[in-house]
Design a protein around this motif. Structure first.
Motif, PDB file in Angstrom:
ATOM      1  N   LEU A  63      53.089  55.555  38.949  1.00 28.47           N
ATOM      2  CA  LEU A  63      53.747  55.548  40.247  1.00 28.47           C
ATOM      3  C   LEU A  63      55.218  55.947  40.171  1.00 28.47           C
ATOM      4  O   LEU A  63      55.683  56.769  40.950  1.00 28.47           O
ATOM      5  CB  LEU A  63      53.606  54.176  40.907  1.00 28.47           C
ATOM      6  CG  LEU A  63      52.169  53.693  41.123  1.00 28.47           C
ATOM      7  CD1 LEU A  63      52.158  52.266  41.641  1.00 28.47           C
ATOM      8  CD2 LEU A  63      51.438  54.633  42.067  1.00 28.47           C
ATOM      9  N   GLU A  64      55.959  55.341  39.246  1.00 26.98           N
ATOM     10  CA  GLU A  64      57.382  55.659  39.119  1.00 26.98           C
ATOM     11  C   GLU A  64      57.925  55.164  37.792  1.00 26.98           C
ATOM     12  O   GLU A  64      57.330  54.296  37.157  1.00 26.98           O
ATOM     13  CB  GLU A  64      58.194  55.056  40.263  1.00 26.98           C
ATOM     14  CG  GLU A  64      58.155  53.541  40.310  1.00 26.98           C
ATOM     15  CD  GLU A  64      58.931  52.964  41.495  1.00 26.98           C
ATOM     16  OE1 GLU A  64      59.309  53.723  42.402  1.00 26.98           O
ATOM     17  OE2 GLU A  64      59.163  51.760  41.488  1.00 26.98           O
ATOM     18  N   SER A 121      61.940  54.753  35.535  1.00 23.36           N
ATOM     19  CA  SER A 121      63.372  54.964  35.370  1.00 23.36           C
ATOM     20  C   SER A 121      63.701  54.514  33.945  1.00 23.36           C
ATOM     21  O   SER A 121      62.813  54.145  33.182  1.00 23.36           O
ATOM     22  CB  SER A 121      64.174  54.151  36.398  1.00 23.36           C
ATOM     23  OG  SER A 121      64.186  52.784  36.051  1.00 23.36           O
ATOM     24  N   ASN A 155      54.212  46.355  36.952  1.00 25.78           N
ATOM     25  CA  ASN A 155      55.612  46.743  36.966  1.00 25.78           C
ATOM     26  C   ASN A 155      56.264  46.159  35.724  1.00 25.78           C
ATOM     27  O   ASN A 155      56.236  44.946  35.524  1.00 25.78           O
ATOM     28  CB  ASN A 155      56.297  46.233  38.239  1.00 25.78           C
ATOM     29  CG  ASN A 155      57.682  46.796  38.419  1.00 25.78           C
ATOM     30  OD1 ASN A 155      58.162  47.578  37.608  1.00 25.78           O
ATOM     31  ND2 ASN A 155      58.329  46.396  39.493  1.00 25.78           N
ATOM     32  N   CYS A 202      59.116  50.800  34.856  1.00 23.37           N
ATOM     33  CA  CYS A 202      58.050  51.731  35.220  1.00 23.37           C
ATOM     34  C   CYS A 202      56.994  50.944  35.991  1.00 23.37           C
ATOM     35  O   CYS A 202      56.840  49.738  35.818  1.00 23.37           O
ATOM     36  CB  CYS A 202      57.449  52.436  34.013  1.00 23.37           C
ATOM     37  SG  CYS A 202      56.585  51.383  32.864  1.00 23.37           S
TER      38      CYS A 202
END
Length: 82
Positions: free
Chosen positions: A28-29, A31, A45, A35
């Motif tokens: 999903l994402e 940094s 997460n 993550c």
């Protein structure tokens, strides 16, 4: 007969430094410090001082973290994506 390949979903945490996931996931994402992804029926997460994605394959995800702060796992509904 011994299995040569992992066939069942697997989540493995080694020394709070490496997280390994084998199975269906959707990234999903990410940094430098976190993550987020879905894995099988879970939303995950990961937060740490540093997060590095080591392996990003079709059904394998390996994440290396420094100074792990938290891992959040939430079970998603019973719907299945196709």
């Amino acid at each position: 007969m011994k299995k040569l390949f992992q066939t069942e979903p697997l989540m493995e945490i080694s020394n709070c430094e490496q997280l390994k996931f084998i199975g269906k996931y959707k990234f999903l994402e990410a940094s430098e410090r976190h993550c987020a992804f879905t894995y099988e029926q879970f939303y995950i997460n990961v937060k740490a001082e540093k997060v590095h994605i080591d392996v990003l394959k079709v059904e394998e995800l390996i994440i290396h973290v420094e100074d792990l702060q938290s891992i959040e796992m939430k079970k998603q509904g019973d719907h299945h994506e196709t």
